[in-house]
Design an enzyme around this catalytic site. Structure first.
Site, PDB file in Angstrom:
ATOM      1  N   ALA A 214       9.506 -18.429   0.183  1.00  0.00           N
ATOM      2  CA  ALA A 214      10.399 -17.324   0.561  1.00  0.00           C
ATOM      3  C   ALA A 214      10.088 -16.081  -0.279  1.00  0.00           C
ATOM      4  O   ALA A 214       8.932 -15.835  -0.615  1.00  0.00           O
ATOM      5  CB  ALA A 214      11.856 -17.760   0.444  1.00  0.00           C
ATOM      6  N   SER A 215      11.106 -15.333  -0.659  1.00  0.00           N
ATOM      7  CA  SER A 215      10.869 -14.039  -1.316  1.00  0.00           C
ATOM      8  C   SER A 215      10.301 -14.141  -2.716  1.00  0.00           C
ATOM      9  O   SER A 215       9.861 -13.129  -3.280  1.00  0.00           O
ATOM     10  CB  SER A 215      12.171 -13.228  -1.346  1.00  0.00           C
ATOM     11  N   THR A 216      10.298 -15.338  -3.321  1.00  0.00           N
ATOM     12  CA  THR A 216       9.614 -15.476  -4.613  1.00  0.00           C
ATOM     13  C   THR A 216       8.121 -15.197  -4.453  1.00  0.00           C
ATOM     14  O   THR A 216       7.441 -14.876  -5.433  1.00  0.00           O
ATOM     15  CB  THR A 216       9.804 -16.890  -5.198  1.00  0.00           C
TER      16      THR A 216
END
Length: 588
Positions: free
Chosen positions: A322-324
């Site tokens: 995801a956004s990591t």
């Protein structure tokens, strides 16, 4: 007259023939005696010796395993094994008598089961085998008083593995169990025999050669009835070496409290030397029954397909990052000149590619965003737009530098490599071409890219320490291993600024509410089986990074609400020794 002479000649030849037969027989007998008594004499002496000698294999105590503070996580306790010699067990009705004896004193045994045990461990009639383990002193006392005990059995003191930390360190330490026939075939001849105990997972498995020690041997002489006459020789077993871990058991306990009811994991690592301070996977399990004997109900719980407690999610759980992952995409954009610190993208809340519309998590949009703001606000559209211009090939090139799709090399068994995907991967695995929409999803850590928590932790540790990709290690005496991250320092500095703002005023600011300022990144990964997974990964202190922590809570819904506080509390504990009350504690 002629007839008489003929008869005498015939009689003479018969006598001569018989003489030669006698001579030949004597020569043959002499040769046989010479062969048996001189040439092959050593073989028969050896056979005779074997018939009166008994060789006992004495298993060594395994080395102890302790945490970073010296607290025991794997130790030995004294128990008894019941042993016998196959040559004695097969005499008369000893097999049935022995099986009945064991059954009378609480050992589940039948004659058929005993025969299988003999067959499994048999190597020579004069070598002892084990027919029962985990015998208590009380059981042994009762058995010895039974007249049937003396017919074939004798006790041996053995060291049994036990795990005082139970579920807190199960995925780190692993467990031991009896060696299988398949494992025997892969081990060096003579080093292991049937019935030996061997490390199956975790540190127990990885460092088996260090922990197991060297078996001893006792040779005794027995009489015709198998009774001991005298000792011939004795080689003392050598205990295995002790191992100290980098893991802090108190941090493990705190991690278990922090993650609570969620499936997932928490991992903490020193960003300067790669030593892992905490590695907890939830749910966990108690390894003791796997060593001492497990019931059907316990085994059913361990193999539950939904909970999967024996799966080490920290190294084997491959999730969409995801956004990591946006720091990887950001590095690729900067590295390949697609963006600079001044490049902006307008975010109206969506991005259009052909006839498809890809939404930003903030439907009203973020307005104009540069790389710093895009990381701070976790703006999807910024990465959608610029990654589409860059293309998947350059993105995967940079991702590979950060270790995406490669194992970290942590000293645990069962690590997954994740998935870096790309054009060739999709063509081979899915039999389809790569589309622009695939790149859009990939840019924000969705779609085909998969990473383990440990892989993500390495990425942020490299950003924190200025570009050193460390190999995570759990064995305290293992050397620090690293390689230089082939990303410019200017790019890493920009990424640092962005994720520092995430932890101060951005989507991850809740991580900095527990006594330390945290730099990091939130992530909310789509889950086809239910609620979204919640991610947060961060490091502290921001000015002089020391520890990085990653947390994933499966079906946790939001990274900022669930995972960020977990990481903030763990970093506060590691840096300040402060334990912040968890929701579980507050509800008690």
């Amino acid at each position: 007259m002629i007839v008489g002479i003929t008869k005498k000649i015939a009689y003479f030849y018969r006598i001569r023939f018989l003489k030669w037969c006698v001579v030949f027989s004597l020569l043959l007998l002499t040769a046989g005696l010479f062969n048996f008594q001189v040439i092959q004499s050593w073989q028969y002496v050896d056979l005779a010796s074997r018939n009166r000698l008994r060789i006992l294999r004495i298993s060594p105590p395994r080395g102890n395993i302790v945490d970073a503070n010296g607290s025991p996580v794997a130790i030995n306790v004294r128990t008894f094994n019941l042993c016998c010699y196959p040559i004695e067990l097969k005499k008369g009705n000893n097999m049935k008598v022995t099986a009945d004896l064991l059954a009378r004193y609480g050992v589940s045994m039948t004659e058929e089961k005993l025969e299988k045990l003999v067959q499994k461990q048999y190597s020579a009639p004069y070598r002892s085998i084990t027919v029962a383990t985990n015998i208590t002193f009380s059981q042994l006392t009762q058995m010895i008083m039974d007249n049937d005990f003396k017919k074939a059995l004798f006790p041996m003191v053995v060291w049994k593995r036990t795990y005082p930390a139970r579920s807190l360190a199960a995925h780190v330490v692993g467990y031991v169990s009896e060696i299988t026939r398949e494992e025997l075939q892969t081990k060096a001849e003579g080093d292991y025999v049937g019935g030996d105990i061997i490390g199956k997972n975790g540190i127990e498995g990885v460092y088996e050669d260090i922990l197991r020690g060297t078996a001893g041997e006792e040779v005794i002489e027995v009489d015709a009835k198998g009774r001991k006459v005298r000792d011939i020789s004795y080689t003392e077993p050598k205990k295995g070496a002790n191992i100290k871990l980098t893991i802090d058991l108190e941090a493990q306990q705190y991690a278990a409290e922090l993650i609570g009811k969620y499936r997932g994991s928490i991992v903490a690592m020193d960003v300067n030397d790669g030593s892992v301070k905490c590695l907890y996977s939830s749910p966990s399990y108690d390894p003791n029954p796997l060593t001492w004997g497990i019931s059907t109900e316990e085994w059913m719980n361990l193999t539950d397909r939904r909970e999967r407690p024996m799966m080490n999610r920290a190294i084997s759980g491959a999730y969409p990052p995801a956004s990591t992952f946006k720091v990887v995409t950001g590095a690729a954009l900067l590295e390949h000149g697609i963006a600079t610190s001044h490049t902006t993208v307008n975010c109206p809340g969506y991005f259009e590619l052909g006839d498809r519309r890809f939404r930003c998590w903030k439907h009203s949009g973020h307005g104009k965003e540069n790389i710093i703001k895009a990381l701070r606000d976790s703006c999807d559209v910024y990465f959608y737009d610029l990654a589409s211009r860059m293309g998947i090939d350059k993105l995967t090139e940079t991702a590979a530098k950060f270790g995406v799709g490669s194992k970290s090399g942590i000293d645990l068994l069962g690590e997954a490599s994740g998935t870096i995907a790309g054009r060739e991967w999709k063509k081979k695995r899915i039999k389809e071409s790569w589309y622009g929409g695939d790149t859009v999803n990939y840019s924000i850590g969705q779609g085909y890219v998969l990473m383990t928590p440990v892989q993500i932790l390495r990425v942020y540790s490299a950003i924190a320490n200025g570009g050193r990709m460390l190999k995570p290690r759990i064995y305290a005496d293992a050397p620090t291993e690293e390689k230089t991250l082939d990303i410019s320092s200017e790019v890493l500095k920009l990424l640092k600024v962005g994720i520092v703002e995430v932890g101060s005023v951005g989507t991850g600011k809740r991580a900095s509410a527990y006594g330390v300022n945290v730099a990091g990144k939130t992530g909310t990964a789509q889950n086809s089986h239910g609620d979204d997974h919640a991610w947060f990964v961060g490091y502290a202190p921001v000015d002089k990074p020391r520890y990085a922590v990653v947390a994933i809570a499966e079906a946790g819904k939001g990274g900022s609400a669930v995972a960020a506080p977990i990481v903030g509390k763990m970093l506060n504990y590691l840096l300040n020794g402060t334990v912040t009350k968890t929701e579980n504690q507050e509800n008690k």
